[in-house]
Design a protein around this motif. Sequence first.
Motif, PDB file in Angstrom:
ATOM      1  N   HIS A 191       0.853  -1.184   0.000  1.00 18.27           N
ATOM      2  CA  HIS A 191       0.000   0.000   0.000  1.00 18.27           C
ATOM      3  C   HIS A 191       0.887   1.232   0.000  1.00 18.27           C
ATOM      4  O   HIS A 191       1.747   1.395   0.866  1.00 18.27           O
ATOM      5  N   ASP A 192       0.695   2.090  -0.987  1.00 19.59           N
ATOM      6  CA  ASP A 192       1.474   3.324  -1.087  1.00 19.59           C
ATOM      7  C   ASP A 192       0.599   4.396  -1.745  1.00 19.59           C
ATOM      8  O   ASP A 192       0.344   4.355  -2.951  1.00 19.59           O
ATOM      9  N   ARG A 193       0.121   5.334  -0.928  1.00 18.26           N
ATOM     10  CA  ARG A 193      -0.803   6.359  -1.424  1.00 18.26           C
ATOM     11  C   ARG A 193      -0.204   7.221  -2.527  1.00 18.26           C
ATOM     12  O   ARG A 193      -0.922   7.791  -3.346  1.00 18.26           O
TER      13      ARG A 193
ATOM     14  N   VAL B  61      -3.015   0.451  -3.575  1.00 17.35           N
ATOM     15  CA  VAL B  61      -2.406  -0.878  -3.562  1.00 17.35           C
ATOM     16  C   VAL B  61      -1.765  -1.151  -4.922  1.00 17.35           C
ATOM     17  O   VAL B  61      -2.409  -1.015  -5.964  1.00 17.35           O
ATOM     18  N   LEU B  62      -0.503  -1.534  -4.910  1.00 21.70           N
ATOM     19  CA  LEU B  62       0.211  -1.798  -6.152  1.00 21.70           C
ATOM     20  C   LEU B  62       1.126  -2.994  -5.989  1.00 21.70           C
ATOM     21  O   LEU B  62       1.487  -3.389  -4.880  1.00 21.70           O
TER      22      LEU B  62
ATOM     23  N   PHE C 268      -3.796  -6.271   1.036  1.00 20.34           N
ATOM     24  CA  PHE C 268      -2.495  -6.233   0.374  1.00 20.34           C
ATOM     25  C   PHE C 268      -1.565  -7.166   1.132  1.00 20.34           C
ATOM     26  O   PHE C 268      -1.971  -7.824   2.083  1.00 20.34           O
ATOM     27  N   GLY C 269      -0.311  -7.253   0.698  1.00 21.36           N
ATOM     28  CA  GLY C 269       0.580  -8.274   1.230  1.00 21.36           C
ATOM     29  C   GLY C 269       0.423  -9.546   0.430  1.00 21.36           C
ATOM     30  O   GLY C 269       0.671  -9.568  -0.771  1.00 21.36           O
TER      31      GLY C 269
ATOM     32  N   LYS D 256       7.975   4.005   4.970  1.00 25.39           N
ATOM     33  CA  LYS D 256       6.580   3.685   4.668  1.00 25.39           C
ATOM     34  C   LYS D 256       6.134   2.366   5.294  1.00 25.39           C
ATOM     35  O   LYS D 256       5.079   1.847   4.927  1.00 25.39           O
ATOM     36  N   LEU D 257       6.923   1.827   6.225  1.00 31.39           N
ATOM     37  CA  LEU D 257       6.618   0.502   6.748  1.00 31.39           C
ATOM     38  C   LEU D 257       5.253   0.447   7.415  1.00 31.39           C
ATOM     39  O   LEU D 257       4.521  -0.539   7.254  1.00 31.39           O
ATOM     40  N   ALA D 258       4.884   1.476   8.170  1.00 28.52           N
ATOM     41  CA  ALA D 258       3.575   1.466   8.830  1.00 28.52           C
ATOM     42  C   ALA D 258       2.453   1.413   7.802  1.00 28.52           C
ATOM     43  O   ALA D 258       1.485   0.658   7.957  1.00 28.52           O
ATOM     44  N   GLU D 259       2.586   2.191   6.717  1.00 26.53           N
ATOM     45  CA  GLU D 259       1.560   2.137   5.667  1.00 26.53           C
ATOM     46  C   GLU D 259       1.588   0.797   4.947  1.00 26.53           C
ATOM     47  O   GLU D 259       0.526   0.257   4.587  1.00 26.53           O
ATOM     48  N   ARG D 260       2.769   0.244   4.747  1.00 26.95           N
ATOM     49  CA  ARG D 260       2.900  -1.023   4.014  1.00 26.95           C
ATOM     50  C   ARG D 260       2.353  -2.209   4.805  1.00 26.95           C
ATOM     51  O   ARG D 260       2.160  -3.286   4.236  1.00 26.95           O
TER      52      ARG D 260
END
Length: 389
Positions: free
Chosen positions: A112-114, A119-120, A286-287, A338-342
Amino acid sequence: MALPRDAVVPDYGDGGLYGLVASFRAYLQGRAWTPPSNGAARNEDANRSLVFLLVDGLGDTFLQRFGTGSTLLAHRTGHLTSVFPSTTASAVTTTLTGLAPAAHGLTGWFVHDRRFGGVLAPLPMLVRGNGPVEGLFPLQRLFPYQTLFQHRGRPASLIYPHYLAGSPFSRRHSRGARVAPYTGLDSMVDAIVRELQSFGTQSGYVHAYYPVFDALSHTHGCESSQVIARFQRIDASFSRLLERLQGCNCDIVVSADHGFIDSPPQQQVRLEDYPDAKRLLNTPLFGERRAAFFGLRPGAERDFKAFSDEVLHGKAVLSSSESLRQSGLLGPGKPHRKLAERTGTHVLLMEPGWTILDRLPDETEHAMLGVHGGLSPQEMWIPLICARC
């Protein structure tokens, strides 16, 4: 934090893939190569070349069950753990950077990366259900770290299938190394030999990547006749490689990024079947299907836990993503910014054989019988195979 039954926790020391890659980093910087599980360093020849063959998806459980009489099993010296999640995006990136998933930030096939549309999938550079990743300098911003090869003291070559060699992900992660494409197993063996010869009197590092075993395991199942037949072809190619490299003063290491476990349709949880629960999420999943991250809407935690207790009991373990980040499962190093978002707000760690998935509008669903990404022994244990020529 609670874990699925029989969970294998990743080893980020000498007993894991991360430690193996650390030994490759030391070799690239000029030291003699010693297998990381050997403990005390031996008096080794620092002028030996080193070949690393990564067979995507070749788990140690598979090798020991179906490899009887094989050259690969005959040269097996032990096993290692994968990283977590036990998946290509996370583990292959570790082999190309020396970073753990916590540091490189690729916490699954989907992240997940805004900045790039939500989600990509970073390896093919596709936004989930919405086409190619677009934005200002996406490669530099998605992959801001250096590769294993940018501060090397020896020559290094990466041998990739021709259809992957020029991909944006491959170009970004091969900086500092020469890239040699190949078109099949025989071509891969030829390329390994050719690259070693190109080093001349120097010693150098060759990293070869073979993805077909993984693709067949996804489609047909991890113990299918197609997968067993492909393993036999890989083993025959490994035997030919040993013959061609006899006397070349090199070490050959074979391992994998992860193993596999099957998840038949009756063990697949589809969020579309639970619309009330799906509405509690403010992100798609995601993941991985075996380790699914997501974001919950504010105030929805109690309701989602009730859903998990009732519907997912015996199928998944629900945990807060903060607990997961603190647990060390994602490995050491400075956490990616970005780990928290990821990792979202929560994660579902699936029990052996179970997967969870959702579907976005206009998204093409990829049917998978063989899966990975979780903590089962079949997914986490990978072989350590060593030969000296």
